[in-house]
Design a protein around this motif. Sequence first.
Motif, short mmCIF file in Angstrom:
data_model
loop_
_atom_site.label_atom_id
_atom_site.label_comp_id
_atom_site.label_asym_id
_atom_site.label_seq_id
_atom_site.Cartn_x
_atom_site.Cartn_y
_atom_site.Cartn_z
N SER A 124 -20.41 19.58 17.57
CA SER A 124 -20.52 20.86 16.87
C SER A 124 -19.20 21.62 16.87
CB SER A 124 -21.60 21.73 17.51
OG SER A 124 -22.88 21.16 17.31
N LEU A 125 -18.40 21.43 17.91
CA LEU A 125 -17.10 22.11 17.98
C LEU A 125 -16.19 21.71 16.83
CD1 LEU A 125 -15.80 22.33 21.67
CD2 LEU A 125 -16.19 24.20 20.07
N LYS A 126 -16.43 20.51 16.28
CA LYS A 126 -15.62 20.09 15.13
C LYS A 126 -15.95 20.93 13.90
CE LYS A 126 -15.71 15.40 17.01
NZ LYS A 126 -16.47 14.12 16.95
N LYS A 127 -17.16 21.55 13.90
CA LYS A 127 -17.58 22.38 12.77
C LYS A 127 -17.26 23.85 13.00
CE LYS A 127 -19.96 18.81 10.96
NZ LYS A 127 -21.40 18.64 10.88
N THR A 128 -17.50 24.35 14.20
CA THR A 128 -17.31 25.78 14.47
C THR A 128 -17.00 26.01 15.95
OG1 THR A 128 -18.41 27.93 14.65
CG2 THR A 128 -19.83 25.99 14.71
N PRO A 129 -16.02 26.90 16.22
CA PRO A 129 -15.71 27.19 17.63
C PRO A 129 -16.87 27.88 18.35
CG PRO A 129 -14.45 28.62 16.14
CD PRO A 129 -15.11 27.58 15.28
N HIS A 130 -17.80 28.47 17.60
CA HIS A 130 -18.93 29.12 18.25
C HIS A 130 -19.83 28.11 18.97
CE1 HIS A 130 -18.80 33.10 15.75
NE2 HIS A 130 -17.75 32.92 16.52
N ALA A 131 -19.66 26.83 18.67
CA ALA A 131 -20.46 25.80 19.35
C ALA A 131 -20.26 25.85 20.86
CB ALA A 131 -20.10 24.43 18.81
N MET A 132 -19.11 26.34 21.31
CA MET A 132 -18.88 26.38 22.76
C MET A 132 -19.77 27.42 23.45
SD MET A 132 -15.08 28.16 23.33
CE MET A 132 -14.24 27.44 21.91
N LEU A 133 -20.44 28.26 22.66
CA LEU A 133 -21.35 29.25 23.24
C LEU A 133 -22.75 28.68 23.49
CD1 LEU A 133 -20.34 32.42 21.20
CD2 LEU A 133 -19.29 31.45 23.24
N SER A 134 -22.99 27.47 23.05
CA SER A 134 -24.31 26.88 23.34
C SER A 134 -24.42 26.56 24.83
CB SER A 134 -24.51 25.59 22.54
OG SER A 134 -25.57 24.85 23.11
N ARG A 135 -25.49 27.02 25.42
CA ARG A 135 -25.73 26.77 26.85
C ARG A 135 -26.80 25.69 27.04
NH1 ARG A 135 -27.47 30.02 30.17
NH2 ARG A 135 -29.01 31.12 28.91
N ALA A 136 -27.03 24.88 26.00
CA ALA A 136 -28.12 23.90 26.01
C ALA A 136 -28.07 22.99 27.24
CB ALA A 136 -28.04 23.04 24.75
N VAL A 137 -29.25 22.69 27.77
CA VAL A 137 -29.44 21.78 28.90
C VAL A 137 -30.38 20.67 28.44
CG1 VAL A 137 -30.63 21.58 31.13
CG2 VAL A 137 -29.00 23.45 30.74
#
Lengths: 188, 188, 188
Positions: A124-137
């Motif tokens: 997802s980081l390749k699409k948007t820097p906001h992907a780093m905000l995902s806290r998914a487990v």
Amino acid sequence: MSTDSCGVTAHPCPVIFMTDQPRVGILTISDRSARGERPDASAPVIRAFVEEHWSWAIAVYRIVPDEREVIRATLIEWCDELHLNLILTTGGTGFAPRDVTPEATRDAIERETPGLAEAMRADSLKKTPHAMLSRAVCGLRGSTLIVNLPGSPKAVRENLATLAPALPHAIDLLREAPDTEAGHTRTA
Amino acid sequence: MSTDSCGVTAHPCPVIFMTDQPRVGILTISDRSARGERPDASAPVIRAFVEEHWSWAIAVYRIVPDEREVIRATLIEWCDELHLNLILTTGGTGFAPRDVTPEATRDAIERETPGLAEAMRADSLKKTPHAMLSRAVCGLRGSTLIVNLPGSPKAVRENLATLAPALPHAIDLLREAPDTEAGHTRTA
Amino acid sequence: MSTDSCGVTAHPCPVIFMTDQPRVGILTISDRSARGERPDASAPVIRAFVEEHWSWAIAVYRIVPDEREVIRATLIEWCDELHLNLILTTGGTGFAPRDVTPEATRDAIERETPGLAEAMRADSLKKTPHAMLSRAVCGLRGSTLIVNLPGSPKAVRENLATLAPALPHAIDLLREAPDTEAGHTRTA
């Protein structure tokens, strides 16, 4: 707390035990959807992906609010009583004060599978820097795999595409009976 | 344990409540800097980056030794009493016996944000394989985001550049009042 | 539970204290290999890599079944009594019901080093999407680094190649006496 707008009903749903296909649950986590103030746009995306790419049926679907204890209890019920093979959650993985899906997931799992969450975020980081905000487990409880997906339908589709080449193999491994296990080289 | 060589003083510092800008704290963790044996080269780099890229003011700055309990207590004080929006730590994230910043951070946070640490390491790996030795942890306590940065000024600058496109949005999400939250689609 | 098919014997092995080279242990985790039903193909690969790339000797080698408590106890013994610098495990990191190496490793470590596991998975993902199923954990107990490697010899070799440019520096940092430590800028 429960709807069938995804086209499936909550349990009891005996048909889920009449197939050899993996049994999948979709858990939408959203205060507003649980109050009926907002349609659940992500569950239909998940359902379509699962049916089209893997031909697996959705055995159960539910909407719950962003309450850690409610999420935890639902996950445990679906693992221990419904014996699902896969639970896909959507929502509650961000930075907002009430986003507690990852914490509730950690409460429920016994073995973490960090590679799935890392792979989803890296893609997802390749699409948007906001992907780093995902806290998914992601993790395992018994032989059920629980995967946290984000809330937005677009991000859900992207993350499922990341998992697609590995997920069926993962489910196969989980469905093997312990006494037929073939040793430690089965996974890369 | 406290200096103002970064150009700001430790609290009490009432000005920090007189602006709508996010309130940022810098916590340098280094035995030698705490003893005054070594200038703190990283905090000025952090301060310059934060001011230039985000126009946020540094509300508080402190140097502490590599002591888990001191680090933990400082983080909690800055979250619960100063109500900072962002705490940037520098130092203590490596393999040396006294590097315990990540453990102290885990002691303080309530919700982990693994995507930030993963993104920093993945980006740094493109520069040097030693980046895989960073044990940095990031997470939330209440509505404060805590980010572990490495000790070297160069690596600090690189890691801040990685976070730059997503951090202001993260802080915005944390500053929203719970009752105005807009649902689970705000983050990717 | 113990063999010497890797060409080294289990302790007591006094020679390991007669060199300044890092002391490495190989722990193979496999029910079938522990029962003698299957040769251990991965330990020889690890040994060859460690000797060829780093010229480090294997101080101890053992095969144990996929039992969390046995794995945990072995790791702790090798850290606290043998004072190894590096323990490389192979096997038990996947999704099968008895794969518990990461959990046993977490039981033993005091400080996690997530960057090593992330780097191994990210590199392996370039080869196969199944790499995201690795649940490997890496971390420190005292001054011993424990690294979970996968079970397949091919994946073991790939993962060691990922670690190769950073591991010797990591071991150097761990071997420094605490009172000679040079501050927080030693690692990136």
